[in-house]
Design an enzyme around this catalytic site. Sequence first.
Site, PDB file in Angstrom:
ATOM      1  CG  ASP A  92       4.501   2.069   2.625  1.00 25.29           C
ATOM      2  OD1 ASP A  92       5.481   1.378   2.336  1.00 25.29           O
ATOM      3  OD2 ASP A  92       4.357   2.624   3.739  1.00 25.29           O
ATOM      4  CG  ASP A 266       3.415  -5.277   1.103  1.00 27.47           C
ATOM      5  OD1 ASP A 266       3.708  -5.061   2.301  1.00 27.47           O
ATOM      6  OD2 ASP A 266       4.137  -4.953   0.134  1.00 27.47           O
ATOM      7  CB  CYS A 304      -3.357 -23.453 -10.457  1.00 28.82           C
ATOM      8  SG  CYS A 304      -3.361 -21.638 -10.496  1.00 28.82           S
ATOM      9  CB  CYS A 306      -4.509 -18.860 -12.735  1.00 30.08           C
ATOM     10  SG  CYS A 306      -3.106 -19.579 -13.604  1.00 30.08           S
ATOM     11  CB  CYS A 309      -3.029 -23.597 -14.276  1.00 32.30           C
ATOM     12  SG  CYS A 309      -1.543 -23.014 -13.467  1.00 32.30           S
ATOM     13  CG  HIS A 335       0.628 -19.532 -11.841  1.00 29.86           C
ATOM     14  ND1 HIS A 335      -0.199 -20.600 -11.556  1.00 29.86           N
ATOM     15  CD2 HIS A 335       1.786 -19.745 -11.153  1.00 29.86           C
ATOM     16  CE1 HIS A 335       0.445 -21.442 -10.747  1.00 29.86           C
ATOM     17  NE2 HIS A 335       1.651 -20.944 -10.478  1.00 29.86           N
TER      18      HIS A 335
HETATM   19  C1  LIG Z   1      12.251  -0.014   8.420  1.00 29.30           C
HETATM   20  C2  LIG Z   1      10.910   0.027   7.867  1.00 29.30           C
HETATM   21  C3  LIG Z   1       9.873   0.025   7.379  1.00 29.30           C
HETATM   22  C4  LIG Z   1       8.570   0.005   6.764  1.00 29.30           C
HETATM   23  N1  LIG Z   1       8.087   1.334   6.566  1.00 29.30           N
HETATM   24  C5  LIG Z   1       7.222   1.610   5.544  1.00 29.30           C
HETATM   25  N2  LIG Z   1       6.520   2.792   5.558  1.00 29.30           N
HETATM   26  N3  LIG Z   1       7.062   0.758   4.525  1.00 29.30           N
HETATM   27  C6  LIG Z   1       7.798  -0.392   4.428  1.00 29.30           C
HETATM   28  C7  LIG Z   1       7.774  -1.142   3.247  1.00 29.30           C
HETATM   29  C8  LIG Z   1       8.584  -2.266   3.145  1.00 29.30           C
HETATM   30  N4  LIG Z   1       8.811  -3.159   2.140  1.00 29.30           N
HETATM   31  C9  LIG Z   1       9.759  -4.023   2.608  1.00 29.30           C
HETATM   32  N5  LIG Z   1      10.278  -5.056   1.889  1.00 29.30           N
HETATM   33  C10 LIG Z   1      11.207  -5.985   2.495  1.00 29.30           C
HETATM   34  N6  LIG Z   1      10.120  -3.767   3.870  1.00 29.30           N
HETATM   35  C11 LIG Z   1       9.403  -2.657   4.231  1.00 29.30           C
HETATM   36  C12 LIG Z   1       9.424  -1.934   5.422  1.00 29.30           C
HETATM   37  C13 LIG Z   1       8.614  -0.797   5.497  1.00 29.30           C
HETATM   38 ZN   LIG Z   2      -2.097 -21.153 -12.244  1.00 29.65          ZN
END
Ligand SMILES: CC#C[C@H]1NC(N)=Nc2cc3[nH]c(NC)nc3cc21
Ligand SMILES: [Zn+2]
Length: 370
Positions: A92, A266, A304, A306, A309, A335
């Site tokens: 990021d 993610d 599972c 892992c 489990c 897990h």
């Molecule tokens: C507004 C905006 C935006 C996005 N910009 C960048 N660079 N990284 C992010 C990482 C995040 N993690 C979560 N978690 C809910 N939302 C995100 C949104 C961003």
């Molecule tokens: Zn497991």
Amino acid sequence: MTAFGFEVFATDGAARLGRVHTAHGPMDTPAFMPVGTAATVKAMTPESVASTGAQTILGNTYHLMLRPGAERVGRLGGLHEFMNWRGPILTDSGGFQVMSLAKLRKMSEEGVAFQSHIDGSRHLLTPERSMEIQNLLDADITMAFDECTPFPATPEQAAESMRLSMRWARRSRAAFVDRPGYGLFGIVQGGVYPDLRAESAEALCGIGFDGYAIGGLAVGEGQELMFQTLDVTTPLLPADRPRYLMGVGKPSDIIGAVLRGVDMFDCVMPTRSGRTAQAFTRRGTVNLRNARHQDDPRPLSENCACPACRNYSRAYLHHLIRSEEILGPMLLTWHNIQFYQDVMRGLRAAIAEGRVRQFAAQALADEALG
Ligand SMILES: CC#C[C@H]1NC(N)=Nc2cc3[nH]c(NC)nc3cc21
Ligand SMILES: [Zn+2]
């Protein structure tokens, strides 16, 4: 050397079965990428992460520039060498973390000046510096440097923030060190406003990116509004490029987003929950700290693969948690990452067989049974 690329093998409605090709190998999509913020997926070794089927992990510009320092990681051969992760790494850009963690932030057209939350040292993050850092880290996928619109924001605030991020996206593209197998993703902004989301998507397509992320969802707007925003945003993004929904989410969020054409995810939930005794199962999460598990000889989950489990009972996991033993968070994190990878593998198989809507309905029904 592999060129960065994206193949779509099958579609089922808006859902896609695909593969991203990077300098450090492929990533089958829909994919869940475990978060490895400070060059480690917390409580896991790289081998244990790889054993779950995860192919790509995340790193963070903000954390690594503060500690151990981007130049230092670069001198030590980049993140793959430093942390012994041999698959693709997505980093990021720092935009989100500088908003959520840094102290005394000062915004300008140039970038964000801030003080480290670790030692108070002063830093300046600009699109150019973020690209340089992600290059030093040797990220296979670099994220554009954006300004994270706070939630809630008025349409005027969201528009001003989004347009700044679009100017920074152009500067990120210009500063990105293009190498075969390495890609740069733009990030769609615009809050919960369809017209601003459309303006942002069109601006990014005009600049041209190797993939397109959607930022600013899962910030408390609720699942329905998140899905509505996806419904108007993903169709505006090129069908031949990966789509990445940042920071999402719980299993039902991910399944609903895959049905709407998202390919990459993610989220800190599986790792963070693993450290707070929460285990994901098809029937929702189980709190292993609860005394009702102390005599339960059953495994967490019958199907599972892992180690938690395969080799241990709920009673033992409960004991580890109550005793504050390090093995507790290790096994539960393992897990939870395995659970998320199994959901993604199930989605990929369902898309390949044209039954993704049935898969989603079954998953939601199972979770509702609780
Ligand atoms: C507004 C905006 C935006 C996005 N910009 C960048 N660079 N990284 C992010 C990482 C995040 N993690 C979560 N978690 C809910 N939302 C995100 C949104 C961003
Ligand atoms: Zn497991």
